[in-house]
Design a protein around this motif. Structure first.
Motif, PDB file in Angstrom:
ATOM      1  N   SER A 142       0.838  -1.211   0.000  1.00 13.52           N
ATOM      2  CA  SER A 142       0.000   0.000   0.000  1.00 13.52           C
ATOM      3  C   SER A 142       0.865   1.251   0.000  1.00 13.52           C
ATOM      4  O   SER A 142       0.610   2.200  -0.745  1.00 13.52           O
ATOM      5  CB  SER A 142      -0.928  -0.005   1.215  1.00 13.52           C
ATOM      6  OG  SER A 142      -1.676   1.191   1.276  1.00 13.52           O
ATOM      7  N   SER A 188      -4.918   1.918  -1.368  1.00 18.02           N
ATOM      8  CA  SER A 188      -5.325   1.652   0.015  1.00 18.02           C
ATOM      9  C   SER A 188      -5.331   0.152   0.311  1.00 18.02           C
ATOM     10  O   SER A 188      -5.482  -0.681  -0.594  1.00 18.02           O
ATOM     11  CB  SER A 188      -6.722   2.224   0.267  1.00 18.02           C
ATOM     12  OG  SER A 188      -7.695   1.490  -0.446  1.00 18.02           O
ATOM     13  N   ARG A 228      -7.613  -1.393   1.863  1.00 17.54           N
ATOM     14  CA  ARG A 228      -8.970  -1.874   1.566  1.00 17.54           C
ATOM     15  C   ARG A 228      -9.099  -2.276   0.105  1.00 17.54           C
ATOM     16  O   ARG A 228      -9.714  -3.301  -0.215  1.00 17.54           O
ATOM     17  CB  ARG A 228      -9.981  -0.780   1.915  1.00 17.54           C
ATOM     18  CG  ARG A 228     -11.423  -1.192   1.716  1.00 17.54           C
ATOM     19  CD  ARG A 228     -12.362  -0.083   2.150  1.00 17.54           C
ATOM     20  NE  ARG A 228     -13.754  -0.469   1.967  1.00 17.54           N
ATOM     21  CZ  ARG A 228     -14.786   0.324   2.244  1.00 17.54           C
ATOM     22  NH1 ARG A 228     -14.578   1.545   2.732  1.00 17.54           N
ATOM     23  NH2 ARG A 228     -16.020  -0.091   2.051  1.00 17.54           N
TER      24      ARG A 228
END
Length: 281
Positions: free
Chosen positions: A8, A14, A16
């Protein structure tokens, strides 16, 4: 091996989003430890880079996954295509920044006096030199004499409308000298014929994919190739404006009719939308 957080930090994506790419099978971690933590190797990082390049051109994730999973996926060829796409985008952004700079400096005045009379006369002589004899004689007969034809040509090319068109042309070539040289020294008949053969091949392949979305990688790859050969043929600095003008021309009633007869129903509009999908952001 790198953790999902390290990936990341390196990529700017991100955590996520990386988890989501894992869920849909787009980018699986290289290994998972017993605690379920994801780890990625250099090959996974390279795949992520490919994905991000595809996303730069708004390719849907589903299509990116299909491309990457295609047997015989050629990374080198795909990277070469992506590079051409990014070069086009770079030129477009540079022109936008230059326009903004002119506005900020108060230099965005409209000046349509691109070519002076001497340069226009040189353009006329170059046109005469490269024009087939039968067309040349037809024009002389229509205007009554060579001098009357030349006078008409100078008046038309000196008009605001034509000068505005030449201003766009200079943007395509990068400067006035290159644009003027392109008028005086058009591509040879052999080069033009080779271009037409390759253009026809591209358009046939493009029409065969008419049921695909214009933002799909397959369509953008073909338009990228179309723009590349156009740029090389005319020695353009940036082909985006030329290609968008070409897209507009496909909607000309006569061009649309001829194009549809040659390639198939709806071909002209599909070609126009495909070009606009590639060059308009």
């Amino acid at each position: 091996m790198m953790t999902v957080k390290e990936i990341s930090d390196i990529s700017g994506i991100s955590i996520r989003t990386l988890h989501y790419y894992d869920e849909i099978g787009l980018l699986k971690p290289t290994v998972r430890n017993e605690a379920g933590y994801r780890f990625y190797d250099d090959e996974a990082l390279e795949t992520l880079q490919q994905i991000l390049l595809f996303r730069e051109f708004d390719i849907p994730l589903k299509e990116i996954k299909a491309i990457i999973e295609t047997p015989g996926f050629d990374k080198a060829r795909i990277l070469a295509t992506q590079r051409k796409m990014l070069e086009t985008k770079k030129h477009r952004i540079e022109h936008m920044l230059a326009s903004i700079d002119e506005i900020l400096k108060g230099e965005n005045k409209m000046d349509f006096k691109i070519f002076n009379k001497t340069e226009i006369e040189e353009m006329f002589e170059a046109m005469l030199k490269n024009m087939p004899d039968d067309l040349k004689q037809t024009a002389i007969t229509e205007f009554g004499s060579l001098e009357k034809w030349k006078k008409h040509y100078i008046e038309v090319v000196s008009s605001v409308k034509m000068q505005r068109s030449y201003k766009k042309m200079i943007e395509w070539y990068g400067d006035k000298e290159k644009a003027l040289d392109s008028v005086k020294n058009p591509p040879s008949k052999e080069m033009a014929a080779a271009f037409l053969r390759r253009e026809e091949n591209i358009l046939n392949r493009l029409y065969a994919k008419k049921n695909m979305p214009v933002n799909s990688f397959e369509i953008k790859e073909l338009i990228g190739e179309y723009g590349f050969i156009t740029k090389k043929l005319y020695s353009l600095n940036d082909e985006s404006g030329f290609m968008l003008a070409l897209a507009k021309n496909y909607r000309n009633e006569k061009v649309r009719k001829n194009c549809n007869q040659k390639y198939g129903t709806g071909a002209a509009e599909f070609f126009a939308k495909a070009i606009e999908g590639f060059y308009i952001k």
